[in-house]
Design an enzyme around this catalytic site. Structure first.
Site, PDB file in Angstrom:
ATOM      1  N   ASP A   7       0.875  -1.170   0.000  1.00 44.52           N
ATOM      2  CA  ASP A   7       0.000   0.000   0.000  1.00 44.52           C
ATOM      3  C   ASP A   7       0.914   1.221   0.000  1.00 44.52           C
ATOM      4  O   ASP A   7       1.400   1.636   1.046  1.00 44.52           O
ATOM      5  CB  ASP A   7      -0.903  -0.006   1.241  1.00 44.52           C
ATOM      6  N   GLU A  67      -1.328  -1.510  -4.727  1.00 47.73           N
ATOM      7  CA  GLU A  67      -2.547  -0.737  -4.922  1.00 47.73           C
ATOM      8  C   GLU A  67      -2.281   0.398  -5.896  1.00 47.73           C
ATOM      9  O   GLU A  67      -1.225   1.030  -5.849  1.00 47.73           O
ATOM     10  CB  GLU A  67      -3.037  -0.177  -3.583  1.00 47.73           C
ATOM     11  N   ASP A 139      -1.973   1.118   7.507  1.00 48.22           N
ATOM     12  CA  ASP A 139      -1.353   0.920   6.194  1.00 48.22           C
ATOM     13  C   ASP A 139      -0.930  -0.529   5.982  1.00 48.22           C
ATOM     14  O   ASP A 139      -1.014  -1.058   4.875  1.00 48.22           O
ATOM     15  CB  ASP A 139      -0.174   1.875   6.022  1.00 48.22           C
TER      16      ASP A 139
END
Length: 162
Positions: A7, A67, A139
């Protein structure tokens, strides 16, 4: 199969490693790479690269998923996020890993069942899907969600010929 999910963020990049055996998922590790907000941009990117390279060397994932960038109203923030994401893609590619990319809405849909899920819902589902997991932070939870989505979607996309 060991999967690493990332991420990306310039301030705090999340990472999570899971093991997929058939339809079963098992948590291996998760964490966050925090950078010094006072450091020059280039140094912050080097920090992300070095830390993720160390994670890859330690856990030996066989594939990675990142992502995708979402565009927000602040162009500067979007550019910085894109640079951190570029480092994530590069570190996986340098390690020789196949890399998949997923939109945040698709990750949320794969993990929670709705693309509009909030962070708390994602964290709850990550904990349900990976019993006993101790999350290093929001996160890291998002990164584990990316890895879980990849585990679920990669087989589906392969069967669809994509």
């Amino acid at each position: 199969m060991l999967i690493i999910g990332l991420d990306p963020s310039l301030s705090c990049t999340g990472w999570g490693v899971i093991e997929q055996t058939g339809n079963r998922l098992r948590h291996v590790a998760n964490g966050q790479v925090k950078t010094d907000p006072k450091a020059p941009l280039a140094q912050r990117l080097v920090t992300i690269d070095a830390a993720l390279a160390a994670v890859i060397a330690e856990y030996g994932p066989e594939t990675g998923a990142v992502e995708e960038v979402f565009v927000n109203s602040n162009a500067q923030s979007t550019l910085k996020l894109g640079q951190a994401r570029g480092v994530c893609l590069l570190v996986l590619a340098k390690a020789g890993l196949p890399v998949a990319e997923y939109a945040a809405r698709l990750v949320k849909k794969a993990v929670v069942g709705t693309g509009g899920a909030d962070k708390a819902q994602v964290q709850t589902m990550v904990k349900l899907l990976l019993p006993g997991v101790q999350l290093a932070g929001a996160d890291a939870a998002d990164a584990l969600a990316v890895a879980i989505a990849h585990a679920h979607l990669s087989g589906t996309l392969a069967r669809l010929g994509r």
